[in-house]
Design a protein around this motif. Structure first.
Motif, PDB file in Angstrom:
ATOM      1  N   TRP A 258      -5.360  -1.822   4.780  1.00 19.63           N
ATOM      2  CA  TRP A 258      -6.490  -1.722   3.905  1.00 19.63           C
ATOM      3  C   TRP A 258      -7.461  -1.246   4.224  1.00 19.63           C
ATOM      4  CZ3 TRP A 258      -6.585  -2.481  -1.819  1.00 19.63           C
ATOM      5  CH2 TRP A 258      -5.288  -2.997  -2.010  1.00 19.63           C
TER       6      TRP A 258
ATOM      7  N   ARG B 226       0.582   3.828  -2.754  1.00 18.35           N
ATOM      8  CA  ARG B 226       0.493   5.475  -2.582  1.00 18.35           C
ATOM      9  C   ARG B 226       1.454   6.290  -3.542  1.00 18.35           C
ATOM     10  NH1 ARG B 226      -1.461   7.478   3.296  1.00 18.35           N
ATOM     11  NH2 ARG B 226      -2.102   9.433   2.265  1.00 18.35           N
TER      12      ARG B 226
ATOM     13  N   GLY C 235       1.412   2.886   4.225  1.00 22.76           N
ATOM     14  CA  GLY C 235       0.632   2.242   3.816  1.00 22.76           C
ATOM     15  C   GLY C 235       0.059   1.823   5.767  1.00 22.76           C
TER      16      GLY C 235
ATOM     17  N   LEU D  50       0.400  -1.431  -0.283  1.00 23.32           N
ATOM     18  CA  LEU D  50      -0.323   0.413  -0.235  1.00 23.32           C
ATOM     19  C   LEU D  50       1.126   1.583   0.193  1.00 23.32           C
ATOM     20  CD1 LEU D  50      -2.899  -1.016   1.920  1.00 23.32           C
ATOM     21  CD2 LEU D  50      -2.914  -1.085   0.132  1.00 23.32           C
TER      22      LEU D  50
ATOM     23  N   LEU E 171      -8.307   1.012  -5.099  1.00 26.01           N
ATOM     24  CA  LEU E 171      -8.665   2.449  -4.485  1.00 26.01           C
ATOM     25  C   LEU E 171      -9.387   3.009  -6.047  1.00 26.01           C
ATOM     26  CD1 LEU E 171      -5.240   1.940  -2.420  1.00 26.01           C
ATOM     27  CD2 LEU E 171      -7.882   1.829  -1.903  1.00 26.01           C
TER      28      LEU E 171
ATOM     29  N   ALA F 197      -7.460   2.324   4.238  1.00 23.65           N
ATOM     30  CA  ALA F 197      -7.201   2.723   2.266  1.00 23.65           C
ATOM     31  C   ALA F 197      -8.598   3.044   1.514  1.00 23.65           C
ATOM     32  CB  ALA F 197      -5.556   1.791   1.512  1.00 23.65           C
TER      33      ALA F 197
END
Length: 297
Positions: A206, A130, A203, A126, A251, A209
């Motif tokens: 999940w 990002r 990160g 993650l 995402l 996020a």
């Protein structure tokens, strides 16, 4: 410099250590750190008045009895902050040693608002996903370019212009960017400053996020058009390797669905000159969090 924080004491301590280093490197002939204001946004265990890092400036700690989110917390702090410039950090960010110096020099040279680059200090999927989105954002930018984003975790703005624009106002993920349009209405631009650098914990799992992607989609404005939704999903497929691209596509899909189901009008919470009724004011000695204005000497 303003930092809003909730239940992240370790992150906050690391952030303040970086701020202390940056304040130490700041040439007093260029500017000075006037104060640090911490916003404890309803932490389950309130932060102490005296945080375990000295930043070289007075610290005020504000506490929201009920969590109101980062943007509203920053607005509350800005309404009470002293100094000519407001600088903003996330609590899970570490500013580079020259961070305050870069802000002071830009403001001395006439900038009204600047935002900079984010680099990761974590290495998970993650985080890499990002960072791929950040890198795409920066790819075609040059120093001083006007931009459509204002990173609430790595930015600075003149206090009078921030207050005159009504602050961040809106709430939710991505609401920092609403300030860009409000400053433009006052004939000011947010400028990109690539030397304004923080290291960030990209990160956070999940769950956060997905929540952030959904919230950012809803803040971005309603879009029920199928082609626009599919376009948003396709454009989110960025990254250097397949796993990163898959994560960003997932995402991006959540973001697009958030926009599809967005309410027609986002909530607003303008800056006021008073203290929010849910906010308590506490004064500590020179330890701090970051609502820290800079003042030029």
């Amino acid at each position: 410099m303003i930092v809003a924080s909730k239940d992240r004491e370790e992150d906050l301590a690391r952030c303040l250590s970086g701020l202390a280093e940056s304040a130490h490197e700041l040439d007093p002939c260029v500017g000075r750190l006037v104060e640090a204001v911490v916003v404890d946004d309803g932490s389950s265990s309130p932060y102490p008045d005296a945080l375990p890092v000295t930043v070289g400036a007075p610290v005020r700690v504000l506490r929201n009895e009920i969590a109101v989110g980062a943007s509203r917390s920053r607005d509350i702090a800005a309404a009470q902050a002293r100094g000519e410039v407001l600088a903003f950090l996330d609590d899970d960010a570490v500013p580079r040693g020259d961070w305050l110096t870069v802000i002071a020099e830009n403001m001395r040279d006439g900038a009204v608002a600047i935002t900079g680059r984010v680099l990761p200090f974590d290495l998970g999927l993650l985080s890499r996903a990002r960072q791929a989105r950040y890198d795409l954002r920066y790819a075609n930018l040059s120093p001083g370019d006007p931009v459509d984003f204002f990173a609430g975790g790595n930015s600075a703005v003149k206090t009078d212009d921030f207050t005159g624009a009504g602050g961040f106002g809106s709430t939710g993920s991505g609401s920092d960017n609403a300030l860009v349009d409000k400053l433009r209405e006052r004939a000011h631009e947010v400028r990109f400053e690539p030397s304004l650098v923080i290291a960030h914990r990209n990160g956070k799992g999940w769950g956060p996020a997905i929540t952030a992607a959904w919230g950012a989609g809803r803040t971005a404005g309603r879009s029920g058009d199928r082609r626009r939704i599919l376009g948003r999903i396709r454009s989110s497929c960025v990254g250097a390797d397949p796993l990163v691209r898959m994560a960003n596509t997932a995402l991006g899909t959540v973001h697009a669905l958030g926009a599809a189901f967005a309410r027609s009008g986002p909530g607003t919470s303008p800056v006021t000159n008073g203290t929010d009724h849910r906010t308590q004011h506490r004064t500590g000695d020179a330890h701090g969090l970051a609502t820290t204005p800079l003042q030029h000497s």
